[in-house]
Design an enzyme around this catalytic site. Sequence first.
Site, short mmCIF file in Angstrom:
data_model
loop_
_atom_site.label_atom_id
_atom_site.label_comp_id
_atom_site.label_asym_id
_atom_site.label_seq_id
_atom_site.Cartn_x
_atom_site.Cartn_y
_atom_site.Cartn_z
N SER A 134 0.83 -1.20 0.00
CA SER A 134 0.00 0.00 0.00
C SER A 134 0.87 1.25 0.00
O SER A 134 1.58 1.51 -0.97
CB SER A 134 -0.97 -0.05 1.19
OG SER A 134 -1.98 0.91 1.06
N HIS A 170 -4.44 -1.55 -4.24
CA HIS A 170 -5.81 -2.00 -3.90
C HIS A 170 -6.75 -1.80 -5.09
O HIS A 170 -7.90 -1.38 -4.93
CB HIS A 170 -6.34 -1.24 -2.68
CG HIS A 170 -5.39 -1.22 -1.53
ND1 HIS A 170 -4.84 -2.36 -0.99
CD2 HIS A 170 -4.88 -0.18 -0.80
CE1 HIS A 170 -4.04 -2.04 0.01
NE2 HIS A 170 -4.03 -0.72 0.13
#
Length: 242
Positions: A134, A170
């Site tokens: 991330s 994501h």
Amino acid sequence: MTADQPTILATSAFFEVGRFGDFAWRPGPIHRFAAELAQVSRPRICFLTQASGDPPATIGAHYAAFAGTEFVPSHLQLFPMPNVADIRAHLLEQDIIWVHGGSVANLCAVWRAHGVDTILHEAWQAGVVLGGVSAGSICWHQGGTTDSYGPDLRGFTDGLGLLPYSNGVHYDAEAQRRPRMHELIGDGTLGDGYATDDGAGLVYRGTTLSEVVADRPGPLGYQLSRAADGSVTETPLPTRVL
């Protein structure tokens, strides 16, 4: 022995999560692949959690995750002060540096305040495998989409820039991620780049994308390219399951 050339593993892949609570983590296939890239059987892995403010629970969960495994864990903490006397020496003696998720804007700002950005570049050149999930993926790039400023995703353009691309994380898991990347690349806020579904990771050798991997069947990586008219082409990339 460290990696034979500068290597970054930029992912949307997390720990394996057990059935005994939110922090019941164990190393996943992506972490063991990082060890393969580092070419060591007992990898020294240092985890950095500045993107979430170095919370003790998260630091402890990382140690618990690696306990009893082939990994030799340590951490670099910057809140409220560094936990090691010589940050450069500590990071350069690692095989893997793994960056946890959170706010990529805060992460890069704190690193720059402590000179960690320069040290990470040196470690990368020395063959220490840089990786993360991330925010720990976006940070190595020029920028990407982020919720650092609030729940509505915005463009972040102040990454470390080791990799001259934008980065989307994501990609399949949060509804805003795909359209926002297309919008920001299309209007020129972000440059061309790559994106990963949850579970996938991008392997860079030097500044060239070498391959895309995933910790299970299904997740993919993507190449995102802007045309002269501002339209964005998204190309799914061959993705190897670890």
